[in-house]
Scaffold this motif. Sequence first.
Motif, PDB file in Angstrom:
ATOM      1  N   LEU A 137      -1.824  13.740  -1.166  1.00 24.30           N
ATOM      2  CA  LEU A 137      -1.420  13.336   0.274  1.00 24.30           C
ATOM      3  C   LEU A 137      -0.178  14.558  -0.028  1.00 24.30           C
ATOM      4  O   LEU A 137       0.809  15.036   0.147  1.00 24.30           O
ATOM      5  CB  LEU A 137      -0.508  12.117  -0.090  1.00 24.30           C
TER       6      LEU A 137
ATOM      7  N   PHE B 122      -3.109  10.849  -5.693  1.00 25.60           N
ATOM      8  CA  PHE B 122      -3.813  11.020  -4.276  1.00 25.60           C
ATOM      9  C   PHE B 122      -3.498  12.256  -3.246  1.00 25.60           C
ATOM     10  O   PHE B 122      -4.573  12.001  -2.415  1.00 25.60           O
ATOM     11  CB  PHE B 122      -3.558   9.992  -3.009  1.00 25.60           C
TER      12      PHE B 122
ATOM     13  N   TYR C 101       2.369   6.562  -6.941  1.00 27.44           N
ATOM     14  CA  TYR C 101       1.269   7.170  -7.436  1.00 27.44           C
ATOM     15  C   TYR C 101       0.245   8.872  -7.062  1.00 27.44           C
ATOM     16  O   TYR C 101      -0.669   8.579  -6.891  1.00 27.44           O
ATOM     17  CB  TYR C 101      -0.051   6.352  -7.858  1.00 27.44           C
ATOM     18  N   TYR C 102       1.240   8.755  -6.409  1.00 25.30           N
ATOM     19  CA  TYR C 102       0.902  10.388  -5.162  1.00 25.30           C
ATOM     20  C   TYR C 102       0.179  11.120  -5.860  1.00 25.30           C
ATOM     21  O   TYR C 102      -0.895  11.821  -5.157  1.00 25.30           O
ATOM     22  CB  TYR C 102       2.450  10.622  -4.653  1.00 25.30           C
TER      23      TYR C 102
ATOM     24  N   GLN D 111       2.562   2.098  -3.397  1.00 19.24           N
ATOM     25  CA  GLN D 111       1.734   2.413  -4.055  1.00 19.24           C
ATOM     26  C   GLN D 111       1.592   3.693  -4.309  1.00 19.24           C
ATOM     27  O   GLN D 111       1.093   3.923  -5.187  1.00 19.24           O
ATOM     28  CB  GLN D 111       0.715   1.594  -4.746  1.00 19.24           C
ATOM     29  N   LEU D 112       1.360   3.962  -3.392  1.00 16.79           N
ATOM     30  CA  LEU D 112       1.101   5.463  -2.605  1.00 16.79           C
ATOM     31  C   LEU D 112       2.036   5.971  -3.101  1.00 16.79           C
ATOM     32  O   LEU D 112       1.430   7.541  -3.955  1.00 16.79           O
ATOM     33  CB  LEU D 112       0.313   6.120  -1.240  1.00 16.79           C
TER      34      LEU D 112
ATOM     35  N   CYS E 239       5.050   6.800   4.161  1.00 15.65           N
ATOM     36  CA  CYS E 239       5.624   5.577   3.653  1.00 15.65           C
ATOM     37  C   CYS E 239       6.576   5.175   3.117  1.00 15.65           C
ATOM     38  O   CYS E 239       7.210   4.067   3.047  1.00 15.65           O
ATOM     39  CB  CYS E 239       3.953   6.519   2.339  1.00 15.65           C
TER      40      CYS E 239
ATOM     41  N   VAL F 106       0.927  -0.965  -0.166  1.00 13.90           N
ATOM     42  CA  VAL F 106      -0.162  -0.104  -0.154  1.00 13.90           C
ATOM     43  C   VAL F 106       1.282   1.222   0.290  1.00 13.90           C
ATOM     44  O   VAL F 106       0.508   2.271  -0.740  1.00 13.90           O
ATOM     45  CB  VAL F 106      -1.147   0.381   1.046  1.00 13.90           C
ATOM     46  N   CYS F 107       1.889   1.498   0.734  1.00 12.72           N
ATOM     47  CA  CYS F 107       2.511   2.414   1.161  1.00 12.72           C
ATOM     48  C   CYS F 107       3.408   2.645  -0.478  1.00 12.72           C
ATOM     49  O   CYS F 107       3.525   3.948  -0.965  1.00 12.72           O
ATOM     50  CB  CYS F 107       4.009   2.463   2.235  1.00 12.72           C
TER      51      CYS F 107
ATOM     52  N   CYS G 297       2.495  12.559   4.841  1.00  9.03           N
ATOM     53  CA  CYS G 297       2.515  11.209   4.690  1.00  9.03           C
ATOM     54  C   CYS G 297       2.959  10.619   3.620  1.00  9.03           C
ATOM     55  O   CYS G 297       3.891   9.413   3.812  1.00  9.03           O
ATOM     56  CB  CYS G 297       0.584  11.351   4.352  1.00  9.03           C
TER      57      CYS G 297
END
Length: 139
Positions: free
Chosen positions: A42, A40, A36-37, A32-33, A50, A29-30, A46
């Motif tokens: 973010l 999102f 693809y930041y 992929q975040l 991650c 999850v981290c 955050c």
Amino acid sequence: PSFEKPYLKGLSLEDDEALPPFKVRLLLVCAQLLIYYQRFDLPKDCIKACYDFVKEHEGLLEESYRRKVTLEYIKAMKEDPVVGEGNDKTDKSTAVNKDDGGSDDEDEAVLEAMLDAEAGGYGEFEDDFDEIEGDEVAG
């Protein structure tokens, strides 16, 4: 047909119904975040959290995927923060840039990631010092 390499290395599940351990799922999850930041919106803290988790468990990631995650983290942290970042869906084209340049901890974390990436052969990165040094040579 060719397939993309798995993101994880050395993971084997005993039966087909089992899920990977929670820390492995959180790692994905981290990662992929970070990749693809831009989708999102973010906040930087955050993004840094991650990346810290990814670094703590980087041995579980396949090398080329880990490289991609690192490069995207550096890009994300080098972007100028905007007012409303991470809080709502503010249109970034009309948002006002903050002039504080980020915290010292963020700057230090990005510099460390850049140096680690350069040492790992991920490429060369420019930082503010390189820009200042280039201006002095030209002037």
